[in-house]
Scaffold this motif. Sequence first.
Motif, PDB file in Angstrom:
ATOM      1  N   TYR B 104       0.834  -1.218   0.000  1.00 12.00           N
ATOM      2  CA  TYR B 104       0.000   0.000   0.000  1.00 12.00           C
ATOM      3  C   TYR B 104       0.858   1.253   0.000  1.00 12.00           C
ATOM      4  CZ  TYR B 104      -2.808  -3.944   1.154  1.00 12.00           C
ATOM      5  OH  TYR B 104      -3.360  -5.178   1.124  1.00 12.00           O
ATOM      6  N   ASP B 105       1.982   1.197   0.780  1.00 12.77           N
ATOM      7  CA  ASP B 105       2.888   2.354   0.808  1.00 12.77           C
ATOM      8  C   ASP B 105       3.404   2.676  -0.591  1.00 12.77           C
ATOM      9  OD1 ASP B 105       2.569   2.399   3.506  1.00 12.77           O
ATOM     10  OD2 ASP B 105       4.466   1.370   3.976  1.00 12.77           O
ATOM     11  N   SER B 107       2.198   1.594  -3.560  1.00 19.24           N
ATOM     12  CA  SER B 107       1.143   1.882  -4.538  1.00 19.24           C
ATOM     13  C   SER B 107       0.790   3.370  -4.542  1.00 19.24           C
ATOM     14  CB  SER B 107      -0.136   1.112  -4.212  1.00 19.24           C
ATOM     15  OG  SER B 107       0.140  -0.243  -4.109  1.00 19.24           O
ATOM     16  N   SER B 108       0.939   3.991  -3.359  1.00 20.34           N
ATOM     17  CA  SER B 108       0.509   5.384  -3.262  1.00 20.34           C
ATOM     18  C   SER B 108       1.552   6.366  -3.788  1.00 20.34           C
ATOM     19  CB  SER B 108       0.140   5.716  -1.810  1.00 20.34           C
ATOM     20  OG  SER B 108       1.234   5.381  -0.988  1.00 20.34           O
ATOM     21  N   GLU B 110       3.570   8.443  -6.412  1.00 15.94           N
ATOM     22  CA  GLU B 110       3.084   8.987  -7.670  1.00 15.94           C
ATOM     23  C   GLU B 110       3.826   8.346  -8.840  1.00 15.94           C
ATOM     24  OE1 GLU B 110       2.882  13.321  -7.721  1.00 15.94           O
ATOM     25  OE2 GLU B 110       2.801  13.155  -9.920  1.00 15.94           O
TER      26      GLU B 110
END
Lengths: 261, 455
Positions: B104-105, B107-108, B110
């Motif tokens: 999740y880290d 994926s976020s 940019e």
Amino acid sequence: MSETILETEKLEKIYKIGGREVRALSDVNLQVKRGDFISIMGPSGSGKTTLLNILGCLDRPTYGKVILDNVDLTKVPEKELYKIRRDKVGFIFQTFNLMPYLKAVENVELPMEAAGRPKDERRKRALELLKIVGLSDRGEHRPNRLSAGEQQRVAIARALANDPDIVLADEPTGNLDGKTKLEIVRLLGRLNGEQGTTIIMVTHDSQIASQAARMLFLADGKLLEKEKKGIHFMREELMCPGCGAKLPTEAKYCFKCGVKL
Amino acid sequence: MGVITRALRNVSRRKIRALLVIVALGFSMAIMMSIPASVVANQLALQGLSEDYNEIITEMEEQINKTMTLIECRLTGGFRRFMPSPFGQTSATSEQFMNESAIYDISSIEGVKDVVPFLEKSVGTTQNVEMRGRIFTMFVTDYTIVGVPLDSSLIDEYTVLPTNIIAGRNLQEGDSGVVILSLNLTEFFGASVGDQANILGRYFTVVGVYKSTDPLGLKNLYMSLSDAQAVTGLEGKISRLDVYAEDQSSINGIVSQITSLYPEFYVTTYEQRLSQLERTKETYQNMLANAESTLSQTRSVAFQVIVLSISATSLIILFTMLYNVRERTREIGILKAIGFSNSTIMSQFMLEGIVLSLMAGAIGVVVGIVGAPYLSSLLLPSINPFGSAGLSRSATLNPTTLTPTANLSQLVTGAPDLQTLLLMFGVSVLLGALGSLYPAWRASRTSPMEALRHE
């Protein structure tokens, strides 16, 4: 039986030893009739073996002719000589010269093998011949299991294998003791008498030579005309050269006139 | 009592001599038989090696080119996925795992398009292996569980699952309790499509079998990530992340953000993989060149050895037969006196030579079959592109990696085929004839009179 089977004309043999010419035979004229038993006597070095080798196609004369069964051997090419040795001549040697690794019967078969005769026929004839020389029970033995006399009998059987026109015996008794010597030469005599085999035997032993019907002498390469009549062998018996009495083959003296045979 | 029987009897007359000669000849023959086989085996091994290398390189190139936007993140160094080492997978003891939260880290960040997590866990046993007199403890992998997210948006777009399905089907979205096996594992599990496979105590249904093109994936089995986490007890853990960027221009930015977030990560990009590929290619080419030069050395040594053994064989026969002829001069005289022709005498002596040589040939075949690998390793430089240590390592650690020596002994040992036997027969006859030609000719030319006088 008076046909001439072997004839030599002015036979000469010259060896070159170290640039020196040695005349081994000179002007040898010999006539052998079919059925003859001839002994050629002479001291060693007289050219006996040379003559025999030339007659047996093992050697060639320097000059002269050898005519065997109407063929001049000196004209036969070297490559074809083996056929004469195979079909027309039988050799008997002083040292028997049997193949040590072959049985007696196989030794007798050997010349027939050279002639390309079929196996069965070879064996049959070899056994027959061994019987003739008195060795019917020794056929399976190797030469080293036979006595000297027996070995020479095998060699005689081998010499007869291809029904040769002439048998050449080079000192056939030279390696045998007194009793066996006589046995062997009388066997030759018997073969001559019974089978009509023509035999030329070379020896320096006068007792042995005298067993032949005709004796010739060779000295310094020359054949002496002095022929002497030897014992004449007939079927199963022999004739005394002194008085003509018929004697058994194993006789050592003539019981009529006492001549030593 | 023909010529052949006589030849046999003559050979056996001097048993010890014949035996010695035959044994000596036999070794020559064995060398003649085994050396060419070794060269051929080496050549085949090298050819196989080179083909395999080419395949690996091509595969790597394809993979790398497909993944220009891929950033690989893992906790251990190396280029596990794309940079296979010829030594095989060395160990699973260094496997390290990260928390799922990294997905999740990252994926976020940019510019990141997708993140594909993997869980790779090797299952096997620890074994003590002796190498050069020292004991090493090694982990020998039985199989590697690969857990992948069965999300159709990922598995359709990226290289997540193996592609080369040869039986059954591939994994698909929603699969659970099922696996696909590499073809090499079907035997280990004794299972194929439709069967149950016991994986760490749980039974999974095999839905597909694939043929791995990745030499490091030969022992892989694939299942869903959640199944993998459950069966290995690594709940919430993953071992690797494939991060896909929107485009190549954003790669550098993403890499720097990842490394600031997770400084412990080893991150590799397209460019790094490309330069690594070049290095790998170079290494492979060096290996092949080394092997090639050893092979050409081998060939010339083999040629010399064969020429030597052919000459030795012919000479042994020549001298034996010459001695024989001398020794039996008198016998030759007798044969001639009783009417044997030159050609018969010549053929008898040649036949004796051939009999000797044939017996030696028979011994040679036996010695050759038993001793070919020893003979060739004794006489020929060995082909080993990895160096001697590398070879034994690869042999112990990863049996699937090419081992030229294994190929060699397989090819050279075992019952010889009819062709080899016929060839040996021919060579024996030829050498026997060659070696006895002159002695036999001399025998046939012997003057019978001289020969009879010979003592």
